[in-house]
Scaffold this motif. Structure first.
Motif: not given
Length: 222
Positions: A38-59
């Motif tokens: 995973p790229p470094p930016w993904f690890i920042e939003i997934s501390p367990l380094k697992r997929i998936p991660v959801l981003r809600d751009t409404d927020l």
């Protein structure tokens, strides 16, 4: 599109979220992330380094959620129709139990025992170990399938005779069983075999399967 899913489309956990969104007819974007690098930016939003991660751009940021079960619960509350979690408290708890069972026992038996060996290792340019697959088919898969066979007796769905998160969670793991080149023996597990065919025929699952099957065929033939 306001929703972005980060992950790999062959992941059963990514597929769980995609099927739920498909059932709700909610558009989203899937951005591929390799969980093994995973790229470094993904690890920042997934501390367990697992997929998936959801981003809600409404927020406003931080606007990401990790873990498929957390994501699905959030999406159910944001998009409540059609309901994919039972309204009755006890039935909802039962649905969550089946989701947990799928994410743990079924995932371990199918994922580690078969899918990792026959599909993931090919992607990693490693040789599958068929002795691990044989052990899974002999020792790990049967008790899990025996339990599901019993739970499905006389039912079209796992909870309340309605399609729910329980069926999505179990169904997505059974997709990876198919991707590993296996199907439940209909002589031993007739309820499960019929259930698997019925669930995977739903448009939400069929869309994912139509996308994934050619890729898996190519991977396994390599």
């Amino acid at each position: 599109m306001s929703l972005i899913i980060y992950g790999a489309n062959l992941s059963p956990f990514v597929r769980k979220v995609r099927v739920l969104l498909g059932e709700k007819n909610v558009p989203y974007t899937l951005e591929q992330v390799n969980p093994f690098a995973p790229p470094p930016w993904f690890i920042e939003i997934s501390p367990l380094k697992r997929i998936p991660v959801l981003r809600d751009t409404d927020l406003p940021e931080p606007n990401t959620l990790a873990d498929s079960s957390v994501i699905c619960d959030y999406l159910e509350r944001k998009y409540p129709s059609p309901a994919l979690y039972p309204a009755d408290p006890f039935q909802r708890a039962r649905a969550l139990w089946y989701e947990e069972y799928a994410d743990t026992s079924l995932a371990e038996a199918v994922g580690r025992g078969l899918f990792f060996e026959r599909v993931v290792k090919k992607l990693l340019r490693q040789a599958p170990d068929e002795s691990i697959c044989a052990a899974a088919m002999t020792n790990k898969i049967p008790p899990v399938f025996d339990y599901l066979e019993k739970e499905l007796a006389g039912r079209d769905y796992l909870v309340g005779n309605a399609f729910s998160i329980a069926d999505i969670a179990v169904g997505t793991m059974l997709v990876n069983f198919e991707h590993a080149g296996e199907t439940p023996d209909p002589a031993r597990w007739p309820n499960l075999a019929g259930y698997m065919a019925r669930i995977h025929a739903r448009p939400s699952f069929a869309a994912c399967l139509g996308e994934e099957r050619p890729a898996v065929t190519q991977i396994r033939a390599a």
